[in-house]
Design a protein around this motif. Sequence first.
Motif, PDB file in Angstrom:
ATOM      1  N   GLY A  11       0.865  -1.177   0.000  1.00 30.52           N
ATOM      2  CA  GLY A  11       0.000   0.000   0.000  1.00 30.52           C
ATOM      3  C   GLY A  11       0.901   1.227   0.000  1.00 30.52           C
ATOM      4  N   GLY A  12       0.478   2.303   0.630  1.00 31.71           N
ATOM      5  CA  GLY A  12       1.319   3.496   0.672  1.00 31.71           C
ATOM      6  C   GLY A  12       2.571   3.249   1.508  1.00 31.71           C
ATOM      7  N   VAL A  13       3.718   3.579   0.943  1.00 30.38           N
ATOM      8  CA  VAL A  13       4.996   3.390   1.631  1.00 30.38           C
ATOM      9  C   VAL A  13       5.756   4.711   1.591  1.00 30.38           C
ATOM     10  CG1 VAL A  13       7.136   2.043   1.710  1.00 30.38           C
ATOM     11  CG2 VAL A  13       5.064   1.015   0.729  1.00 30.38           C
ATOM     12  N   SER A  14       6.396   5.068   2.689  1.00 30.95           N
ATOM     13  CA  SER A  14       7.203   6.298   2.701  1.00 30.95           C
ATOM     14  C   SER A  14       8.454   6.078   1.868  1.00 30.95           C
ATOM     15  CB  SER A  14       7.634   6.642   4.129  1.00 30.95           C
ATOM     16  OG  SER A  14       6.491   6.928   4.894  1.00 30.95           O
ATOM     17  N   SER A  15       8.546   6.773   0.743  1.00 35.68           N
ATOM     18  CA  SER A  15       9.723   6.644  -0.130  1.00 35.68           C
ATOM     19  C   SER A  15       9.778   7.872  -1.025  1.00 35.68           C
ATOM     20  CB  SER A  15       9.613   5.377  -0.985  1.00 35.68           C
ATOM     21  OG  SER A  15       8.771   5.611  -2.094  1.00 35.68           O
ATOM     22  N   PRO A  16      10.896   8.068  -1.724  1.00 37.28           N
ATOM     23  CA  PRO A  16      10.982   9.229  -2.615  1.00 37.28           C
ATOM     24  C   PRO A  16       9.880   9.246  -3.679  1.00 37.28           C
ATOM     25  CG  PRO A  16      13.158   8.284  -2.272  1.00 37.28           C
ATOM     26  CD  PRO A  16      12.181   7.342  -1.629  1.00 37.28           C
ATOM     27  N   MET A  17       9.342   8.056  -4.043  1.00 33.83           N
ATOM     28  CA  MET A  17       8.333   8.010  -5.097  1.00 33.83           C
ATOM     29  C   MET A  17       7.107   8.837  -4.740  1.00 33.83           C
ATOM     30  SD  MET A  17       6.439   4.748  -6.859  1.00 33.83           S
ATOM     31  CE  MET A  17       7.734   4.357  -8.000  1.00 33.83           C
ATOM     32  N   ASN A  18       6.693   8.790  -3.481  1.00 31.01           N
ATOM     33  CA  ASN A  18       5.467   9.511  -3.115  1.00 31.01           C
ATOM     34  C   ASN A  18       5.730  10.692  -2.193  1.00 31.01           C
ATOM     35  OD1 ASN A  18       5.899   8.375  -0.675  1.00 31.01           O
ATOM     36  ND2 ASN A  18       4.363   6.778  -0.892  1.00 31.01           N
ATOM     37  N   ALA A  19       7.001  11.134  -2.167  1.00 33.37           N
ATOM     38  CA  ALA A  19       7.351  12.232  -1.258  1.00 33.37           C
ATOM     39  C   ALA A  19       6.543  13.489  -1.562  1.00 33.37           C
ATOM     40  CB  ALA A  19       8.843  12.516  -1.344  1.00 33.37           C
ATOM     41  N   LEU A  20       6.172  13.663  -2.831  1.00 30.52           N
ATOM     42  CA  LEU A  20       5.452  14.883  -3.196  1.00 30.52           C
ATOM     43  C   LEU A  20       3.935  14.709  -3.169  1.00 30.52           C
ATOM     44  CD1 LEU A  20       7.734  16.001  -6.180  1.00 30.52           C
ATOM     45  CD2 LEU A  20       7.771  16.796  -3.805  1.00 30.52           C
ATOM     46  N   GLU A  21       3.505  13.478  -2.899  1.00 29.66           N
ATOM     47  CA  GLU A  21       2.066  13.196  -2.892  1.00 29.66           C
ATOM     48  C   GLU A  21       1.420  13.840  -1.668  1.00 29.66           C
ATOM     49  OE1 GLU A  21       0.702   8.988  -4.639  1.00 29.66           O
ATOM     50  OE2 GLU A  21       0.731   9.079  -2.476  1.00 29.66           O
ATOM     51  N   PRO A  22       0.224  14.375  -1.800  1.00 28.27           N
ATOM     52  CA  PRO A  22      -0.432  14.890  -0.595  1.00 28.27           C
ATOM     53  C   PRO A  22      -0.641  13.750   0.399  1.00 28.27           C
ATOM     54  CG  PRO A  22      -1.906  14.949  -2.523  1.00 28.27           C
ATOM     55  CD  PRO A  22      -0.562  14.499  -3.005  1.00 28.27           C
ATOM     56  N   SER A  23      -0.383  14.014   1.679  1.00 25.07           N
ATOM     57  CA  SER A  23      -0.399  12.914   2.646  1.00 25.07           C
ATOM     58  C   SER A  23      -1.794  12.346   2.825  1.00 25.07           C
ATOM     59  CB  SER A  23       0.158  13.385   3.987  1.00 25.07           C
ATOM     60  OG  SER A  23      -0.658  14.422   4.477  1.00 25.07           O
ATOM     61  N   GLY A  24      -2.821  13.086   2.413  1.00 23.27           N
ATOM     62  CA  GLY A  24      -4.193  12.613   2.581  1.00 23.27           C
ATOM     63  C   GLY A  24      -4.502  11.389   1.757  1.00 23.27           C
ATOM     64  N   GLY A  25      -3.990  11.313   0.518  1.00 22.33           N
ATOM     65  CA  GLY A  25      -4.368  10.310  -0.487  1.00 22.33           C
ATOM     66  C   GLY A  25      -4.644   8.922   0.043  1.00 22.33           C
ATOM     67  N   VAL A  26      -3.658   8.070  -0.071  1.00 23.14           N
ATOM     68  CA  VAL A  26      -3.835   6.675   0.310  1.00 23.14           C
ATOM     69  C   VAL A  26      -3.990   6.536   1.829  1.00 23.14           C
ATOM     70  CG1 VAL A  26      -2.645   4.450   0.371  1.00 23.14           C
ATOM     71  CG2 VAL A  26      -2.626   5.803  -1.700  1.00 23.14           C
ATOM     72  N   VAL A  27      -3.321   7.398   2.572  1.00 19.26           N
ATOM     73  CA  VAL A  27      -3.321   7.266   4.034  1.00 19.26           C
ATOM     74  C   VAL A  27      -4.731   7.379   4.597  1.00 19.26           C
ATOM     75  CG1 VAL A  27      -2.516   8.318   6.191  1.00 19.26           C
ATOM     76  CG2 VAL A  27      -0.959   8.103   4.244  1.00 19.26           C
ATOM     77  N   SER A  28      -5.531   8.291   4.027  1.00 20.17           N
ATOM     78  CA  SER A  28      -6.877   8.483   4.577  1.00 20.17           C
ATOM     79  C   SER A  28      -7.754   7.247   4.370  1.00 20.17           C
ATOM     80  CB  SER A  28      -7.529   9.709   3.935  1.00 20.17           C
ATOM     81  OG  SER A  28      -7.689   9.470   2.556  1.00 20.17           O
ATOM     82  N   GLU A  29      -7.359   6.386   3.417  1.00 19.75           N
ATOM     83  CA  GLU A  29      -8.134   5.152   3.181  1.00 19.75           C
ATOM     84  C   GLU A  29      -7.431   3.922   3.734  1.00 19.75           C
ATOM     85  OE1 GLU A  29      -9.647   4.895  -0.893  1.00 19.75           O
ATOM     86  OE2 GLU A  29      -9.046   6.990  -1.092  1.00 19.75           O
ATOM     87  N   THR A  30      -6.400   4.143   4.526  1.00 24.25           N
ATOM     88  CA  THR A  30      -5.638   3.015   5.093  1.00 24.25           C
ATOM     89  C   THR A  30      -6.045   2.840   6.552  1.00 24.25           C
ATOM     90  OG1 THR A  30      -3.781   3.462   3.623  1.00 24.25           O
ATOM     91  CG2 THR A  30      -3.300   2.170   5.603  1.00 24.25           C
ATOM     92  N   PRO A  31      -6.693   1.704   6.886  1.00 28.75           N
ATOM     93  CA  PRO A  31      -7.165   1.523   8.261  1.00 28.75           C
ATOM     94  C   PRO A  31      -6.095   1.756   9.321  1.00 28.75           C
ATOM     95  CG  PRO A  31      -8.153  -0.128   6.848  1.00 28.75           C
ATOM     96  CD  PRO A  31      -7.158   0.619   5.983  1.00 28.75           C
TER      97      PRO A  31
END
Length: 250
Positions: free
Chosen positions: A191-211
């Motif tokens: 699922g969402g992983v902290s890495s350079p690939m998503n460093a610029l992604e808004p933190s809301g995205g996948v995290v808000s749908e991750t239990p």
Amino acid sequence: MPPHQENRSYPPVALVTGGARGQGAAHVRTLAESGYSVYACDVLDSAGRDCVRGMQSEGLDVAYQHLDVTSEEDWGQCMELINQAHGCLSTLINNAGVMHVTPVHEESLDAWNQLISINLTGAMLGARAAIPLLEASSRGSIINISSIFGAGGALGYSAYAASKAGLLGFTKCVALELAPRGIRVNAVCPGGVSSPMNALEPSGGVVSETPLGRRAEPTEISHVIEFLASAKASFMTGTEVFVDGGYMAH
Ligand SMILES: NC(=O)c1ccc[n+]([C@@H]2O[C@H](COP(=O)([O-])OP(=O)(O)OC[C@H]3O[C@@H](n4cnc5c(N)ncnc54)[C@H](O)[C@@H]3O)[C@@H](O)[C@H]2O)c1
């Protein structure tokens, strides 16, 4: 020796594509810490060499090798190098990947082809090149890094999701083909992983749908890879493992 017991050349040998940073670098470290001789391969040569140098200074058995996963020539050279040094390969981790977010009506053919060529064709080229050395190890396995977006969609992710879904189909077919040769083939879907690939992604995205309410640390993916590559997973092939903080439970 039964397949669930360790029957491996020592040290076991792993190759991690996209190993210069992010999750790939974590997989390199985790496998090296559990006794593998690991080749970190990437196109980011400077970052890759720095990363590997740090691990070598801690006594880990790691090496950096330039490898563009879209290049048949690079794959050939890399396999030759490993063959000369070890004569076999225990685990190929097809981890290299890129992502872009573009609505399909704005997608360019060049950008689409480039993404598919790295994320999907690169894994095919790697698997094809590695078969003889994986077979020689008598415990060979391939782990393809897919994604939660290999099983579901997200706005703007059509190229990325197509590549990751393609990897799941590829994993199953190659698992069927290689089972008689003693090579297991599985996929991991982070699922969402902290890495350079998503460093610029808004933190809301996948995290808000991750239990579990957060992104994974890269090592949380590495530990599953370490298990899948080990003899403890000797009866697992042709399957996918979601490591997603519950994202797919919805
Ligand atoms: N970050 C996430 O949330 C997430 C979630 C699910 C799946 N993934 C997948 O995990 C894998 C690792 O991604 P990450 O999060 O560590 O991102 P990242 O961008 O830090 O790492 C990707 C690595 O792949 C390398 N790479 C790109 N093109 C290459 C090529 N042609 N040849 C060799 N290497 C190449 C990059 O240089 C980079 O080191 C990718 O396949 C990605 O799609 C990431």
